[in-house]
Enzyme design. Structure first.
Site, PDB file in Angstrom:
ATOM      1  CE  LYS A   1     -21.411 -14.378  17.669  1.00  0.00           C
ATOM      2  NZ  LYS A   1     -21.965 -14.375  16.311  1.00  0.00           N
TER       3      LYS A   1
ATOM      4  CG  LEU B   1     -16.801  -0.774 -12.863  1.00  0.00           C
ATOM      5  CD1 LEU B   1     -16.828   0.364 -13.884  1.00  0.00           C
ATOM      6  CD2 LEU B   1     -17.153  -2.094 -13.567  1.00  0.00           C
TER       7      LEU B   1
ATOM      8  N   GLY C   1     -15.437 -12.492  -2.942  1.00  0.00           N
ATOM      9  CA  GLY C   1     -15.625 -13.532  -1.928  1.00  0.00           C
ATOM     10  C   GLY C   1     -16.584 -12.999  -0.883  1.00  0.00           C
TER      11      GLY C   1
ATOM     12  CB  CYS D   1     -23.051 -11.125   0.905  1.00  0.00           C
ATOM     13  SG  CYS D   1     -23.562 -10.855   2.599  1.00  0.00           S
TER      14      CYS D   1
ATOM     15  CE  LYS E   1     -25.516 -15.571   2.478  1.00  0.00           C
ATOM     16  NZ  LYS E   1     -26.754 -14.815   2.334  1.00  0.00           N
TER      17      LYS E   1
ATOM     18  CE  LYS F   1     -15.190  -5.002   2.281  1.00  0.00           C
ATOM     19  NZ  LYS F   1     -16.504  -4.323   2.235  1.00  0.00           N
TER      20      LYS F   1
HETATM   21  C1  UDX Z   1     -26.455 -12.416   7.953  1.00  0.00           C
HETATM   22  C2  UDX Z   1     -27.728 -12.974   7.339  1.00  0.00           C
HETATM   23  O1  UDX Z   1     -28.290 -13.900   8.155  1.00  0.00           O
HETATM   24  C3  UDX Z   1     -27.512 -13.478   5.973  1.00  0.00           C
HETATM   25  O2  UDX Z   1     -28.692 -13.910   5.400  1.00  0.00           O
HETATM   26  C4  UDX Z   1     -27.015 -12.345   5.180  1.00  0.00           C
HETATM   27  O3  UDX Z   1     -26.895 -12.666   3.842  1.00  0.00           O
HETATM   28  C5  UDX Z   1     -25.700 -11.914   5.728  1.00  0.00           C
HETATM   29  O4  UDX Z   1     -25.867 -11.555   7.031  1.00  0.00           O
HETATM   30  P1  UDX Z   1     -24.362 -12.853   9.366  1.00  0.00           P
HETATM   31  O5  UDX Z   1     -24.842 -11.807  10.303  1.00  0.00           O
HETATM   32  O6  UDX Z   1     -23.162 -12.549   8.550  1.00  0.00           O
HETATM   33  O7  UDX Z   1     -25.544 -13.291   8.373  1.00  0.00           O
HETATM   34  O8  UDX Z   1     -24.235 -14.242  10.080  1.00  0.00           O
HETATM   35  P2  UDX Z   1     -23.421 -14.663  11.369  1.00  0.00           P
HETATM   36  O9  UDX Z   1     -22.314 -13.697  11.605  1.00  0.00           O
HETATM   37  O10 UDX Z   1     -23.172 -16.102  11.194  1.00  0.00           O
HETATM   38  O11 UDX Z   1     -24.463 -14.422  12.561  1.00  0.00           O
HETATM   39  C6  UDX Z   1     -25.628 -15.107  12.768  1.00  0.00           C
HETATM   40  C7  UDX Z   1     -25.917 -15.147  14.256  1.00  0.00           C
HETATM   41  O12 UDX Z   1     -27.178 -15.757  14.467  1.00  0.00           O
HETATM   42  C8  UDX Z   1     -24.887 -15.962  15.061  1.00  0.00           C
HETATM   43  O13 UDX Z   1     -24.401 -15.166  16.126  1.00  0.00           O
HETATM   44  C9  UDX Z   1     -25.684 -17.158  15.563  1.00  0.00           C
HETATM   45  O14 UDX Z   1     -25.238 -17.605  16.828  1.00  0.00           O
HETATM   46  C10 UDX Z   1     -27.083 -16.600  15.607  1.00  0.00           C
HETATM   47  N1  UDX Z   1     -28.155 -17.587  15.524  1.00  0.00           N
HETATM   48  C11 UDX Z   1     -28.153 -18.528  14.549  1.00  0.00           C
HETATM   49  C12 UDX Z   1     -29.207 -17.503  16.421  1.00  0.00           C
HETATM   50  O15 UDX Z   1     -29.214 -16.657  17.314  1.00  0.00           O
HETATM   51  N2  UDX Z   1     -30.231 -18.406  16.309  1.00  0.00           N
HETATM   52  C13 UDX Z   1     -30.254 -19.348  15.350  1.00  0.00           C
HETATM   53  O16 UDX Z   1     -31.194 -20.136  15.291  1.00  0.00           O
HETATM   54  C14 UDX Z   1     -29.183 -19.419  14.430  1.00  0.00           C
HETATM   55  C1  UDX Z   2     -21.782  -7.023   0.006  1.00  0.00           C
HETATM   56  C2  UDX Z   2     -22.606  -5.852  -0.576  1.00  0.00           C
HETATM   57  O1  UDX Z   2     -21.730  -4.826  -1.052  1.00  0.00           O
HETATM   58  C3  UDX Z   2     -23.551  -5.324   0.459  1.00  0.00           C
HETATM   59  O2  UDX Z   2     -24.352  -4.281  -0.086  1.00  0.00           O
HETATM   60  C4  UDX Z   2     -24.407  -6.501   0.887  1.00  0.00           C
HETATM   61  O3  UDX Z   2     -25.447  -6.163   1.681  1.00  0.00           O
HETATM   62  C5  UDX Z   2     -23.560  -7.566   1.515  1.00  0.00           C
HETATM   63  O4  UDX Z   2     -22.630  -8.009   0.527  1.00  0.00           O
HETATM   64  P1  UDX Z   2     -19.604  -7.307   1.510  1.00  0.00           P
HETATM   65  O5  UDX Z   2     -19.657  -8.730   1.052  1.00  0.00           O
HETATM   66  O6  UDX Z   2     -19.458  -6.999   2.953  1.00  0.00           O
HETATM   67  O7  UDX Z   2     -20.911  -6.510   1.012  1.00  0.00           O
HETATM   68  O8  UDX Z   2     -18.364  -6.593   0.779  1.00  0.00           O
HETATM   69  P2  UDX Z   2     -18.124  -5.901  -0.644  1.00  0.00           P
HETATM   70  O9  UDX Z   2     -17.443  -4.615  -0.400  1.00  0.00           O
HETATM   71  O10 UDX Z   2     -19.339  -5.864  -1.474  1.00  0.00           O
HETATM   72  O11 UDX Z   2     -17.065  -6.903  -1.309  1.00  0.00           O
HETATM   73  C6  UDX Z   2     -17.405  -8.231  -1.668  1.00  0.00           C
HETATM   74  C7  UDX Z   2     -16.286  -8.876  -2.433  1.00  0.00           C
HETATM   75  O12 UDX Z   2     -16.118  -8.300  -3.717  1.00  0.00           O
HETATM   76  C8  UDX Z   2     -14.914  -8.783  -1.743  1.00  0.00           C
HETATM   77  O13 UDX Z   2     -14.258 -10.023  -1.881  1.00  0.00           O
HETATM   78  C9  UDX Z   2     -14.184  -7.724  -2.535  1.00  0.00           C
HETATM   79  O14 UDX Z   2     -12.787  -7.943  -2.539  1.00  0.00           O
HETATM   80  C10 UDX Z   2     -14.766  -7.928  -3.927  1.00  0.00           C
HETATM   81  N1  UDX Z   2     -14.760  -6.711  -4.763  1.00  0.00           N
HETATM   82  C11 UDX Z   2     -15.508  -5.630  -4.433  1.00  0.00           C
HETATM   83  C12 UDX Z   2     -14.023  -6.692  -5.954  1.00  0.00           C
HETATM   84  O15 UDX Z   2     -13.338  -7.660  -6.291  1.00  0.00           O
HETATM   85  N2  UDX Z   2     -14.075  -5.572  -6.752  1.00  0.00           N
HETATM   86  C13 UDX Z   2     -14.822  -4.472  -6.440  1.00  0.00           C
HETATM   87  O16 UDX Z   2     -14.830  -3.505  -7.208  1.00  0.00           O
HETATM   88  C14 UDX Z   2     -15.561  -4.498  -5.232  1.00  0.00           C
END
Ligand code: UDX
Ligand code: UDX
Length: 442
Positions: A36, A254, A261, A264, A267, A324
């Protein structure tokens, strides 16, 4: 200008680091994934996120943004160290904090009294009290005399519009038990016009879990209302409009559909349930949020079974793989779950997504799904079309062409994204969530 390091260059770390560079800070992004880092150093962006690539390119060129595996150098050269490593769910619903712990230990061993004051900021979503554990680790493993504070600064970015969410947030939340650290955070966020909510460390951590769970609850609420609408012959879109115009409720989040899904909401709802239970104050309301979300896909599939009877050997086209629109991220994608269930029942599935074909194929490994390069070839030979993701371009499709290619005139919109009039005008039946089925015009 502040000197910042971001540890973890995933969706959150990469977009956050880039936006900090964009407002003028000098940012070093660290990752332990060599592939990466090399790709980023060569200008290859590992994720699809609108507007991100050009911002990375311009900030690297301006010397404000760089990528490295060398955590020691990043810690040495930065006043503020953000942790943005994953916090995935474990089997029991608790949060896996091992990456946070190991990064904290590494940072603790790297900082020295000579470096001066350092602020460690947790960006990852964590259960309440994690920050105080990080502080303990720093105090335990650092050499004596180091000057360090811990801050919680949760992110609220939505994938697909992360850059805009970061540069123009509704609010910025920073929590710390140190006034000095909060002052540093004020300087970092000084270029942003958003209001800043300053709290103690634990409250900031809780704000993140409580905010995401509330949004998930809004989605499950409208999906429950959608089920009642289907039974009563009402229209959930009209109901959402009517209740959403109340300023206390708001129309956002809404949108009825197949449920939430992504990396975030599933989880974070689980994580909040777990930590609340551990604290002896169970968030029982969130169990139902999860139940409704699971039922949503089951209800939708039942409606398709009612029409088609047995799904085995039926050829089904699915538009949408991402969790999404505007992203190639398929983590916890409901559309992927839908496809897997269809395959498990013996259906022959073809699928299309504007951005998530490669990530989708990886998530569907072991499943015999034909992922096509364009939306129309996905339909060849299919009996019906299902919309699994809310990509806007699906609404702009040529439905006369869709109608010519499908064997049966059936469209099931799991995201209420299509315009029913366009679908039925092309001679297709239009089934959606929480609304009456619309029959073909001709
Ligand atoms: C993040 C946050 O960590 C999570 O808690 C939050 O809810 C959503 O966003 P995200 O950025 O989506 O997660 O994760 P990911 O795309 O998997 O990236 C994590 C990165 O950390 C990866 O590039 C991985 O290689 C790196 N990593 C992981 C490190 O550099 N060191 C580590 O020890 C573990
Ligand atoms: C979410 C939060 O919005 C953001 O603030 C947080 O920090 C990270 O998690 P994200 O997961 O990237 O962001 O996308 P989001 O736009 O929130 O959608 C999440 C899921 O909910 C998707 O699967 C989307 O399809 C669904 N969704 C969203 C619905 O089904 N209905 C809605 O009205 C909005």
């Amino acid at each position: 200008m502040m000197k910042l390091a971001i540890i973890g260059t995933g969706y959150v770390g990469l977009t956050t680091g880039t936006c900090f560079a964009e407002v003028g800070h000098r940012v070093i992004c660290v990752d332990n994934n060599a592939q990466k880092v090399v790709a980023l150093q060569q200008g290859e962006i590992p994720i699809f996120e609108p507007e991100l690539e050009q911002l990375i390119v311009s900030n690297v060129a301006a010397g404000r943004l760089s990528f490295t595996m060398d955590i020691a150098e990043a810690v040495r050269l930065s006043d503020v160290i953000f942790i943005a490593v994953p916090t995935p769910p474990l089997e029991d619903g608790s949060v896996d904090l091992s990456y946070i712990e190991s990064v904290s230990c590494t940072v603790a061993e790297l900082i020295t009294p000579e470096m001066g004051y350092r602020v460690i900021v947790d960006k990852s979503t964590v259960p309440v009290s994690t920050g105080s554990k990080v502080l303990q680790v720093l105090q335990r493993y650092s050499s004596s005399g180091v000057d360090v504070d811990v801050v919680s600064n949760p992110e609220f970015l939505r994938e697909g519009c992360a850059v805009d969410d970061l540069l123009n947030p509704d609010r910025i939340v920073v929590g710390s038990d140190s006034a000095r650290a909060l002052d540093v955070m004020r300087r970092i966020y000084q270029p942003f016009s958003a209001p800043m909510v300053e709290t103690d460390l634990a409250s900031a951590e809780l704000i993140k879990h409580a905010a995401n769970s509330f949004l998930a609850m809004k989605i499950s609420y409208i999906n429950s209302v959608a089920a009642v609408c289907e039974a009563a012959g009402a229209d959930v879109e009209q109901v959402a409009l009517g209740i959403g115009m109340d300023k206390r409720i708001q129309r956002h989040f809404l949108n009825a559909g197949l449920g939430y899904g992504g990396s975030c909401f599933p989880k974070d709802v689980k994580g909040f349930i777990h930590v609340a239970e551990q604290l002896g104050s169970p968030m029982t309301i969130l169990h139902e949020v999860e139940n409704v979300n699971e039922r949503q896909l089951a209800r939708f599939l039942n409606r398709i079974r009612e029409k088609m009877w047995i799904l085995g050997h039926k050829r089904i086209a699915v538009w949408g793989l991402a969790f999404k629109q505007n992203t190639d991220d398929v983590r916890e994608s409901v559309s992927i779950k839908l496809i897997k269930q269809l395959c498990d029942e013996g259906a022959i599935v073809s699928a299309y997504d504007p951005a998530a074909r490669i990530t989708g194929a990886a998530a569907l490994e072991g499943y015999d799904v034909n992922i096509t390069e364009d939306m129309y070839s996905c339909l060849k030979g299919a009996e019906l079309l299902i919309i699994g993701t809310e990509w806007k371009e699906f609404a702009q499709a040529n439905f006369s062409r869709v109608s010519e290619l499908l064997h049966l005139p059936l469209v099931y919109d799991g995201r209420n994204i299509l315009h029913g009039e366009n679908v039925t005008a092309a001679g297709l039946e239009y089934h959606s969530i929480g609304r009456k089925t619309m029959m073909p015009k001709s």
